[in-house]
Enzyme design. Structure first.
Site, PDB file in Angstrom:
ATOM      1  N   ASP A  35      65.152  43.016  37.243  1.00  0.00           N
ATOM      2  CA  ASP A  35      66.466  43.674  37.302  1.00  0.00           C
ATOM      3  C   ASP A  35      67.168  43.300  38.613  1.00  0.00           C
ATOM      4  OD1 ASP A  35      64.963  45.207  39.036  1.00  0.00           O
ATOM      5  OD2 ASP A  35      65.424  47.141  38.109  1.00  0.00           O
ATOM      6  N   SER A  36      66.488  42.506  39.455  1.00  0.00           N
ATOM      7  CA  SER A  36      67.152  41.910  40.619  1.00  0.00           C
ATOM      8  C   SER A  36      68.303  41.020  40.161  1.00  0.00           C
ATOM      9  CB  SER A  36      66.155  41.093  41.451  1.00  0.00           C
ATOM     10  OG  SER A  36      65.404  40.220  40.635  1.00  0.00           O
ATOM     11  N   ASP A  79      61.773  43.172  32.838  1.00  0.00           N
ATOM     12  CA  ASP A  79      61.734  44.264  33.807  1.00  0.00           C
ATOM     13  C   ASP A  79      62.544  45.431  33.261  1.00  0.00           C
ATOM     14  OD1 ASP A  79      61.065  45.401  36.208  1.00  0.00           O
ATOM     15  OD2 ASP A  79      62.606  44.360  37.377  1.00  0.00           O
ATOM     16  N   LYS A 103      57.532  45.279  32.675  1.00  0.00           N
ATOM     17  CA  LYS A 103      57.145  45.874  33.974  1.00  0.00           C
ATOM     18  C   LYS A 103      57.963  47.132  34.196  1.00  0.00           C
ATOM     19  CE  LYS A 103      58.685  44.093  38.061  1.00  0.00           C
ATOM     20  NZ  LYS A 103      59.402  45.260  38.626  1.00  0.00           N
ATOM     21  N   GLU A 162      58.472  50.440  37.228  1.00  0.00           N
ATOM     22  CA  GLU A 162      58.176  50.887  38.589  1.00  0.00           C
ATOM     23  C   GLU A 162      57.591  52.292  38.587  1.00  0.00           C
ATOM     24  OE1 GLU A 162      61.642  50.531  41.077  1.00  0.00           O
ATOM     25  OE2 GLU A 162      61.952  48.427  40.548  1.00  0.00           O
ATOM     26  N   GLU A 199      54.574  45.651  46.022  1.00  0.00           N
ATOM     27  CA  GLU A 199      55.729  45.114  46.766  1.00  0.00           C
ATOM     28  C   GLU A 199      55.771  45.694  48.175  1.00  0.00           C
ATOM     29  OE1 GLU A 199      59.531  45.179  44.776  1.00  0.00           O
ATOM     30  OE2 GLU A 199      60.593  44.600  46.620  1.00  0.00           O
TER      31      GLU A 199
HETATM   32  O1  KIV Z   1      63.654  42.869  39.828  1.00  0.00           O
HETATM   33  C1  KIV Z   1      62.826  42.198  40.420  1.00  0.00           C
HETATM   34  O2  KIV Z   1      62.985  41.002  40.673  1.00  0.00           O
HETATM   35  C2  KIV Z   1      61.629  42.877  40.880  1.00  0.00           C
HETATM   36  C3  KIV Z   1      60.969  42.304  42.065  1.00  0.00           C
HETATM   37  C4  KIV Z   1      61.644  42.798  43.298  1.00  0.00           C
HETATM   38  C5  KIV Z   1      59.540  42.631  42.079  1.00  0.00           C
HETATM   39  O3  KIV Z   1      61.274  43.890  40.348  1.00  0.00           O
END
Ligand code: KIV
Length: 286
Positions: free
Chosen positions: A47-48, A86, A116, A118, A185
Site C-alpha cells: 500500500d506504499s 497488501d 499481508k 499489519e 519492519e
Molecule cells: O506497503 C508497503 O510497501 C509495505 C512495506 C513498508 C513493508 O507494507
C-alpha cells in the site's frame, strides 16, 4: 530455462536451508517484468503505492480497488514470482468477515499468492479467519505504517528489551494464528535475529538487519525514484530520478532547438507522391 514459480513451501525450505529470499515491492507491469527477469523471489504490491505511485502523504487513503488494479498489473508482469497483495487500511480492521472477503478479492481478482496485514495480537482473529479460508497470510509487525499515528510516527520499534519482548510475543501469536510468513519492519537486528531463530516460519526484514530469512525494500527507494524521504535502512542501487530528469531536460532542449525530431524519426511520403502533394498544396493556396 524459465524459472519455476515459488510457493510458500519453497520459501519455508529456503529458510531451513539458509537461502535468503530477495523481495521488492512492485506496483506496475514493467517493474514486475524487470523484477522477474532479475530473479527476484518475491514481490509485494504494497500500500506504499499510495506514496510511490499516487503522491499521497501516507498509506491510509489507499483503497482495495487501487490495490487490486496494481496487483493485476504486477501479476501479468511477473507470472512466475511469488506475489503478495497488501491489505490496505480499513480492509480488515472492521471485522473478520470483511478481512476474509477482502483477502478473497486479492486472490479471485488478481491471482496473488498471499496477502499481508499489519498488526500483532490485535489482528489474531483476522489472521485465523483468512487462513481458515485457505489463503496464505504474511504478518507484519514492528513499524506498521497504517497505525504510525499510534506509534508516534515512523519510528523504529523494539529498541528496549521490554518492547522487544512485546514484539516476540506478537510474532509468536501471529505464527500460532496460522500466518506462514512474517515481516519485521524497522526493528534492531539483534531483536530480529532472535525472532527469526525462534520462529519456524520465514521471517523477513525491511530495516531489521541481515539475520532474517530475506530482505524487502521498496522498489521506488532502491532505484532512487521516490524523493520525498529515504529511510535509514534503504540502500540506493540506482538514480532513476536523476537519469529520467536528465533525459527530460535533454528532450526539452531538443524540442526547443528543433534538434528533435531528426530525419530518422520521420515517415516520408511514398516514392513519387511528394510532387503530387506540392501540386495539391498550390491548388489550395490563398
Ligand atoms: O506497503 C508497503 O510497501 C509495505 C512495506 C513498508 C513493508 O507494507
Amino acid at each position: 530455462m524459465a524459472k519455476t514459480k515459488l510457493s510458500v513451501v519453497d520459501l519455508l525450505k529456503m529458510k531451513r536451508e539458509g537461502e535468503k529470499a530477495s523481495w521488492l515491492t512492485a506496483y506496475d507491469y514493467p517493474t514486475a517484468r524487470f523484477a522477474e527477469d532479475a530473479g527476484l523471489d518475491m514481490l509485494l504490491v504494497g500500500d506504499s503505492l499510495g506514496m510511490c505511485v499516487y503522491g499521497y502523504e501516507g498509506t491510509v487513503p489507499v483503497t482495495m480497488d487501487q490495490c487490486i488494479v496494481h496487483c493485476q498489473a504486477v501479476r501479468r508482469g511477473a507470472p512466475r514470482t511469488f506475489v503478495m497483495g497488501d491489505m490496505p487500511f480499513m480492509s480488515y480492521q472492521v471485522s473478520d468477515e470483511d478481512a476474509v472477503a477482502n483477502a478473497g478479492r486479492f486472490l479471485k481478482e488478481s491471482m496473488v499468492d498471499a496477502v499481508k496485514l499489519e498488526g500483532g495480537r490485535r489482528v489474531i482473529t483476522r489472521i485465523k479467519a483468512i487462513v481458515d479460508a485457505g489463503i496464505v497470510v504474511c504478518g507484519h509487525i514492528g513499524l506498521t505504517p497504517q497505525s504510525s499515528g499510534q506509534l508516534g510516527g515512523h519510528k523504529a520499534q523494539g529498541r528496549t528489551a521490554e518492547s522487544a519482548e512485546v514484539l516476540l510475543e506478537d510474532a509468536l501469536a501471529v505464527a500460532d494464528a496460522g500466518a506462514q510468513l512474517l515481516l519485521l519492519e524497522a526493528v534492531p537486528p539483534e531483536v530480529a535475529a532472535g525472532i527469526t531463530k525462534r520462529l519456524a516460519i520465514p521471517v523477513y526484514s525491511i530495516g531489521a538487519g541481515p539475520e532474517c530469512d530475506g530482505q524487502l525494500l521498496i522498489v521506488s527507494d532502491m532505484i532512487g525514484q521516490f524523493q520525498a524521504f529515504t529511510p535509514k535502512f534503504v540502500k540506493k542501487y540506482a538514480d532513476v530520478a536523476g537519469v529520467v530528469t536528465a533525459a527530460m531536460k535533454a528532450y526539452v532542449q531538443d524540442v526547443k532547438k528543433v534538434v528533435f525530431p531528426a530525419d530518422e524519426h520521420c515517415y516520408h511520403m511514398l516514392e513519387g507522391e511528394r510532387e503530387k502533394w506540392e501540386t495539391a498544396m498550390k491548388r489550395h493556396a490563398r
